[in-house]
Design an enzyme around this catalytic site. Structure first.
Site, PDB file in Angstrom:
ATOM      1  N   THR A   1     104.196  23.899  -0.830  1.00  0.00           N
ATOM      2  CA  THR A   1     104.396  23.712   0.607  1.00  0.00           C
ATOM      3  C   THR A   1     105.128  22.409   0.912  1.00  0.00           C
ATOM      4  O   THR A   1     105.995  22.364   1.793  1.00  0.00           O
ATOM      5  CB  THR A   1     103.043  23.745   1.338  1.00  0.00           C
ATOM      6  OG1 THR A   1     102.402  25.007   1.071  1.00  0.00           O
ATOM      7  CG2 THR A   1     103.225  23.588   2.835  1.00  0.00           C
TER       8      THR A   1
ATOM      9  N   ASP B   1      95.433  36.015 -11.029  1.00  0.00           N
ATOM     10  CA  ASP B   1      94.474  35.571 -10.021  1.00  0.00           C
ATOM     11  C   ASP B   1      93.461  36.676  -9.738  1.00  0.00           C
ATOM     12  O   ASP B   1      93.679  37.553  -8.913  1.00  0.00           O
ATOM     13  CB  ASP B   1      95.216  35.183  -8.736  1.00  0.00           C
ATOM     14  CG  ASP B   1      94.299  34.573  -7.689  1.00  0.00           C
ATOM     15  OD1 ASP B   1      93.071  34.559  -7.913  1.00  0.00           O
ATOM     16  OD2 ASP B   1      94.801  34.127  -6.644  1.00  0.00           O
TER      17      ASP B   1
ATOM     18  N   SER C   1      99.990  20.048  -2.496  1.00  0.00           N
ATOM     19  CA  SER C   1     100.789  19.573  -1.361  1.00  0.00           C
ATOM     20  C   SER C   1      99.944  18.828  -0.355  1.00  0.00           C
ATOM     21  O   SER C   1     100.442  17.981   0.388  1.00  0.00           O
ATOM     22  CB  SER C   1     101.484  20.755  -0.672  1.00  0.00           C
ATOM     23  OG  SER C   1     102.487  21.299  -1.490  1.00  0.00           O
TER      24      SER C   1
ATOM     25  N   HIS D   1      95.595  23.421  -7.922  1.00  0.00           N
ATOM     26  CA  HIS D   1      96.344  24.160  -6.914  1.00  0.00           C
ATOM     27  C   HIS D   1      96.218  23.440  -5.579  1.00  0.00           C
ATOM     28  O   HIS D   1      95.293  22.667  -5.354  1.00  0.00           O
ATOM     29  CB  HIS D   1      95.797  25.586  -6.784  1.00  0.00           C
ATOM     30  CG  HIS D   1      96.181  26.488  -7.909  1.00  0.00           C
ATOM     31  ND1 HIS D   1      96.239  27.864  -7.782  1.00  0.00           N
ATOM     32  CD2 HIS D   1      96.521  26.232  -9.192  1.00  0.00           C
ATOM     33  CE1 HIS D   1      96.599  28.401  -8.932  1.00  0.00           C
ATOM     34  NE2 HIS D   1      96.763  27.420  -9.806  1.00  0.00           N
ATOM     35  N   GLY D   2      97.154  23.709  -4.672  1.00  0.00           N
ATOM     36  CA  GLY D   2      97.079  23.094  -3.352  1.00  0.00           C
ATOM     37  C   GLY D   2      97.386  21.613  -3.345  1.00  0.00           C
ATOM     38  O   GLY D   2      96.921  20.875  -2.480  1.00  0.00           O
TER      39      GLY D   2
ATOM     40  N   ASP E   1     103.251  33.255 -10.737  1.00  0.00           N
ATOM     41  CA  ASP E   1     102.127  32.577 -10.082  1.00  0.00           C
ATOM     42  C   ASP E   1     101.327  33.524  -9.190  1.00  0.00           C
ATOM     43  O   ASP E   1     101.893  34.351  -8.467  1.00  0.00           O
ATOM     44  CB  ASP E   1     102.674  31.419  -9.233  1.00  0.00           C
ATOM     45  CG  ASP E   1     101.574  30.477  -8.769  1.00  0.00           C
ATOM     46  OD1 ASP E   1     100.659  30.198  -9.563  1.00  0.00           O
ATOM     47  OD2 ASP E   1     101.646  30.021  -7.614  1.00  0.00           O
TER      48      ASP E   1
END
Length: 277
Positions: free
Chosen positions: A229, A104, A207, A204-205, A82
């Site tokens: 997270t 990325d 959480s 993504h993100g 990742d």
């Protein structure tokens, strides 16, 4: 069983469900996540980030442990690198048996991002490995929340065509490393991107996104849902609770065990949630 990301996502997309992807920082994470996937009978993506590789000082030990668990699992398990910004690390992951990498290049100038990503795709596809990329600043990896940044559907479609990626992470309102689940996603934008981009979309993100927001995103067109997270918080809370209950405790198994069990239970819940069960 060790599985390929492209195949797992294609099946999920065709069925209108999502696939949960969780970060692995140490062995207990990997054990919990594979166990959770087997508990609910769903595929899972085990993600090892470049930051985690830096923390351990090497990719091979954690990768070997995760691969052993994946190969022994009774459900499909994708082993995914990742947020790799180093092409050397991508090459190392191929040698370590990863079935997917996320390159990325989001901080690169656009033409360079496309060219490097295309080269990574060509190399990985030759090895039978899937590739995810990111378009648009999702933010949060360095503590920066960028809620106003969004990916344009036409640009996303062109990027997918130019690079040949198997999955594309897009910016639709979430941010990395959020500890409160308050992010509001642009569902209309997700639907617009999904209508134009020929490959599965990645959130993504996640959480920072509440349960109903995650399910709405899957219904709007998201397929791969990254969560890190939130599970770190679950793990840490269990450790704190166990240590607070016994000041004399020194056996690490006595608090890592409960933390592993807590992550397994929450990951199982999230796997089912993402699959719209």
């Amino acid at each position: 069983m060790l599985a390929d990301l492209a195949g797992v996502l294609a099946e999920a997309r065709a069925q209108g469900r999502g696939v949960a992807a969780f970060n692995v920082i140490h062995l207990e994470h990997a054990q919990a996540l594979v166990g959770a996937a087997e508990d609910v009978g769903l595929p899972v993506v085990l993600q090892v980030s470049e930051n985690t590789v830096r923390f351990h000082g090497a990719l091979a030990p954690l990768a070997a442990a995760a691969r052993v668990l994946a190969e022994a699992a009774t459900v499909p398990v994708v082993l995914h690198l990742d947020h790799a910004v180093s092409t050397d690390l991508v090459e190392e992951a191929l040698g370590a048996g990863f079935t997917s990498v996320m390159f990325d290049g989001s901080t690169l100038e656009d033409s360079e991002n496309r060219a490097v990503t295309r080269a990574v795709v060509d190399r990985c596809h030759a090895a039978g490995v899937s590739v995810e990329a990111e378009l648009g600043e999702i933010g949060g990896k360095d503590g920066v929340h960028a809620p106003g940044v969004r990916t344009r559907p036409d640009e996303a479609a062109q990027f997918a065509r130019d690079t040949g990626v198997d999955a594309l992470a897009v910016a639709v309102g979430s941010s990395h490393a959020m500890t409160h689940r308050t992010a509001v996603l642009d569902l209309d934008l997700i639907a617009a991107i999904a209508a134009q981009v020929p490959v599965p979309l990645v959130l993504h993100g996640s959480s920072g996104v509440p349960d109903d927001g995650i399910q709405a995103a899957v219904r709007a067109g998201m397929t791969k849902i990254n969560i890190a997270t939130h599970l770190n918080a679950v793990f840490t809370a269990a450790v704190r609770e166990r240590l607070a209950a016994d000041d004399a405790l020194v056996d690490t198994r006595k608090y890592l065990g409960p933390a592993r069990a807590a992550v397994r239970a929450e990951a199982a819940r999230l796997l089912a949630l993402v699959a719209l069960r």
